[in-house]
Design a protein around this motif. Structure first.
Motif, PDB file in Angstrom:
ATOM      1  N   GLY A  40      17.237   8.091 -25.425  1.00  0.00           N
ATOM      2  CA  GLY A  40      17.672   8.531 -23.667  1.00  0.00           C
ATOM      3  C   GLY A  40      16.581   8.047 -23.289  1.00  0.00           C
ATOM      4  N   VAL A  41      15.202   8.135 -24.031  1.00  0.00           N
ATOM      5  CA  VAL A  41      13.829   7.224 -22.800  1.00  0.00           C
ATOM      6  C   VAL A  41      14.733   5.426 -23.157  1.00  0.00           C
ATOM      7  N   LEU A  42      15.215   5.487 -23.862  1.00  0.00           N
ATOM      8  CA  LEU A  42      15.099   3.318 -24.163  1.00  0.00           C
ATOM      9  C   LEU A  42      16.724   3.439 -23.345  1.00  0.00           C
ATOM     10  N   LEU A  60      21.143  -8.592 -20.882  1.00  0.00           N
ATOM     11  CA  LEU A  60      20.409  -6.870 -22.200  1.00  0.00           C
ATOM     12  C   LEU A  60      21.427  -6.835 -22.354  1.00  0.00           C
ATOM     13  N   GLU A  61      21.226  -6.241 -24.197  1.00  0.00           N
ATOM     14  CA  GLU A  61      21.347  -5.907 -25.242  1.00  0.00           C
ATOM     15  C   GLU A  61      20.638  -4.544 -25.687  1.00  0.00           C
ATOM     16  N   PHE A  62      21.353  -3.023 -25.522  1.00  0.00           N
ATOM     17  CA  PHE A  62      20.868  -2.046 -26.379  1.00  0.00           C
ATOM     18  C   PHE A  62      21.765  -1.475 -27.212  1.00  0.00           C
ATOM     19  N   LYS A  63      21.177  -1.072 -28.990  1.00  0.00           N
ATOM     20  CA  LYS A  63      21.626  -0.374 -30.225  1.00  0.00           C
ATOM     21  C   LYS A  63      21.244  -0.028 -30.009  1.00  0.00           C
ATOM     22  N   ALA A  64      21.400   1.776 -30.418  1.00  0.00           N
ATOM     23  CA  ALA A  64      20.486   2.105 -31.274  1.00  0.00           C
ATOM     24  C   ALA A  64      21.066   2.523 -32.625  1.00  0.00           C
ATOM     25  N   ILE A  65      20.957   2.786 -33.676  1.00  0.00           N
ATOM     26  CA  ILE A  65      21.197   3.014 -35.123  1.00  0.00           C
ATOM     27  C   ILE A  65      20.868   3.939 -35.989  1.00  0.00           C
ATOM     28  N   GLY A  66      21.879   5.397 -35.766  1.00  0.00           N
ATOM     29  CA  GLY A  66      21.506   6.815 -36.480  1.00  0.00           C
ATOM     30  C   GLY A  66      21.625   7.883 -35.640  1.00  0.00           C
ATOM     31  N   LYS A  67      21.744   8.604 -35.325  1.00  0.00           N
ATOM     32  CA  LYS A  67      22.220  10.070 -34.682  1.00  0.00           C
ATOM     33  C   LYS A  67      21.111  10.380 -33.784  1.00  0.00           C
ATOM     34  N   THR A  68      21.254  10.573 -33.189  1.00  0.00           N
ATOM     35  CA  THR A  68      20.374  11.294 -32.222  1.00  0.00           C
ATOM     36  C   THR A  68      18.833  11.948 -31.708  1.00  0.00           C
ATOM     37  N   LYS A  69      19.873  13.182 -33.100  1.00  0.00           N
ATOM     38  CA  LYS A  69      19.045  14.244 -33.581  1.00  0.00           C
ATOM     39  C   LYS A  69      17.812  13.358 -34.209  1.00  0.00           C
ATOM     40  N   GLU A  70      17.576  12.495 -34.817  1.00  0.00           N
ATOM     41  CA  GLU A  70      17.317  10.959 -35.762  1.00  0.00           C
ATOM     42  C   GLU A  70      15.990  10.887 -35.114  1.00  0.00           C
ATOM     43  N   PHE A  71      15.749  10.653 -33.714  1.00  0.00           N
ATOM     44  CA  PHE A  71      15.293   9.681 -32.644  1.00  0.00           C
ATOM     45  C   PHE A  71      14.385  10.651 -31.860  1.00  0.00           C
ATOM     46  N   THR A  76       4.769  11.877 -24.991  1.00  0.00           N
ATOM     47  CA  THR A  76       5.438  12.116 -23.730  1.00  0.00           C
ATOM     48  C   THR A  76       6.708  10.864 -23.282  1.00  0.00           C
ATOM     49  N   ASP A  77       7.212  11.508 -22.141  1.00  0.00           N
ATOM     50  CA  ASP A  77       8.165  10.524 -22.778  1.00  0.00           C
ATOM     51  C   ASP A  77       8.074   9.141 -21.056  1.00  0.00           C
ATOM     52  N   GLY A  78       6.817   9.755 -20.309  1.00  0.00           N
ATOM     53  CA  GLY A  78       6.611   8.947 -19.408  1.00  0.00           C
ATOM     54  C   GLY A  78       5.667   7.957 -19.564  1.00  0.00           C
ATOM     55  N   ARG A  79       4.975   8.295 -20.552  1.00  0.00           N
ATOM     56  CA  ARG A  79       3.745   7.196 -21.454  1.00  0.00           C
ATOM     57  C   ARG A  79       5.070   6.054 -22.535  1.00  0.00           C
ATOM     58  N   LEU A  80       6.104   6.630 -22.720  1.00  0.00           N
ATOM     59  CA  LEU A  80       6.712   5.848 -23.657  1.00  0.00           C
ATOM     60  C   LEU A  80       7.478   5.118 -23.426  1.00  0.00           C
ATOM     61  N   GLY A  81       8.060   5.830 -21.731  1.00  0.00           N
ATOM     62  CA  GLY A  81       8.753   4.711 -21.214  1.00  0.00           C
ATOM     63  C   GLY A  81       7.981   3.453 -20.689  1.00  0.00           C
ATOM     64  N   GLN A  82       7.173   3.641 -19.976  1.00  0.00           N
ATOM     65  CA  GLN A  82       6.042   2.762 -19.152  1.00  0.00           C
ATOM     66  C   GLN A  82       5.766   1.371 -20.902  1.00  0.00           C
ATOM     67  N   ASP A 111      10.091   7.766 -39.731  1.00  0.00           N
ATOM     68  CA  ASP A 111       9.984   6.754 -38.330  1.00  0.00           C
ATOM     69  C   ASP A 111      10.970   6.113 -37.425  1.00  0.00           C
ATOM     70  N   VAL A 112      10.847   6.009 -36.572  1.00  0.00           N
ATOM     71  CA  VAL A 112      11.335   4.962 -35.667  1.00  0.00           C
ATOM     72  C   VAL A 112      10.724   3.644 -35.137  1.00  0.00           C
ATOM     73  N   VAL A 113      11.843   2.857 -35.988  1.00  0.00           N
ATOM     74  CA  VAL A 113      11.432   1.420 -35.525  1.00  0.00           C
ATOM     75  C   VAL A 113      12.063   0.419 -34.154  1.00  0.00           C
ATOM     76  N   VAL A 114      11.469   0.509 -33.173  1.00  0.00           N
ATOM     77  CA  VAL A 114      12.615   0.022 -31.916  1.00  0.00           C
ATOM     78  C   VAL A 114      12.007  -1.469 -31.522  1.00  0.00           C
ATOM     79  N   THR A 115      12.466  -2.645 -31.459  1.00  0.00           N
ATOM     80  CA  THR A 115      12.172  -4.061 -31.606  1.00  0.00           C
ATOM     81  C   THR A 115      13.140  -4.750 -30.184  1.00  0.00           C
TER      82      THR A 115
END
Length: 209
Positions: A40-42, A60-71, A76-82, A111-115
């Motif tokens: 959701g943050v992404l 811009l393209e966005f893809k999340a591979i996996g179920k929401t509960k796995e992420f 802190t959502d604000g820091r990660l959003g930053q 882990d979750v990996v974001v590229t």
């Protein structure tokens, strides 16, 4: 006069950035970690940039591979959003007109990996580690934006990710085809790896909220 005013604005931004950076570590230590739904943050960050880049020729393209509960990660959502705001903004600034910035999130074990990939000029191999040093900036002349970069964004992002028990790094992307023999970068990639919360911990936190 215009040049002096421009330099004053640049120095004011630099002083503000240095002030925020100097307080960051103490602030991170005080912040309470809560379950954060990273997908959701992404999605929120990408949607903001989609509006900003509308009509710019950059996709811009966005893809999340996996179920929401796995992420779910602890943080802190604000820091990660930053962090992801900085990485996507950086990728857009290096992207040529008609280029694509691709944001991909996937689950890798615990882990979750974001590229975040761009189609810019890539990064000099000697600079891949230096990129995260405070005040370091590297921009080829065609991507130069003097005064708009303090050289603190990636350093701050690294501190935030490390405070979340994660890792952030940069690498070049290579491909063969369209006249490229695979030795020249076709863009840069910034990657973030964060540990996920176990389902038991997530359920306990949810019941206590």
């Amino acid at each position: 006069v215009q040049q002096i005013q421009h330099e004053l604005r640049r120095l004011n931004r630099l002083i503000s950035d240095v002030s925020r950076a100097s307080m960051l570590n103490a602030q991170l230590q005080r912040e309470t970690r809560e379950p954060v739904e990273l997908k959701g943050v992404l999605r929120d960050v990408v949607s903001i940039f989609e509006e900003k880049t509308e009509g710019s020729g950059i996709k811009l393209e966005f893809k999340a591979i996996g179920k929401t509960k796995e992420f779910i990660v602890a943080g802190t959502d604000g820091r990660l959003g930053q962090v992801f705001t900085n990485l996507i903004d950086n990728a857009i600034s290096f992207s040529p007109e008609g280029g694509t910035v691709a944001v991909v999130a996937k689950v890798d074990g615990d882990d979750v990996v974001v590229t975040v990939d761009d189609q810019g000029p890539g990064i000099l191999e000697d600079n891949l580690e230096t990129f995260f040093t405070r005040f370091y900036t590297y921009r080829p002349s065609e991507f130069s934006s003097r005064g708009n970069n303090s050289g603190l964004g990636l350093s701050i992002s690294q501190e935030i990710i490390q405070a979340h028990n994660g890792r952030i790094w940069a690498e070049n992307r290579y491909a063969v085809g369209d006249g490229n023999d695979g030795s020249t970068p076709v863009g840069a990639r910034f990657a973030v790896r964060l540990p996920t919360m176990s389902p038991a911990v997530t359920r306990t936190r949810s019941r206590n909220v």
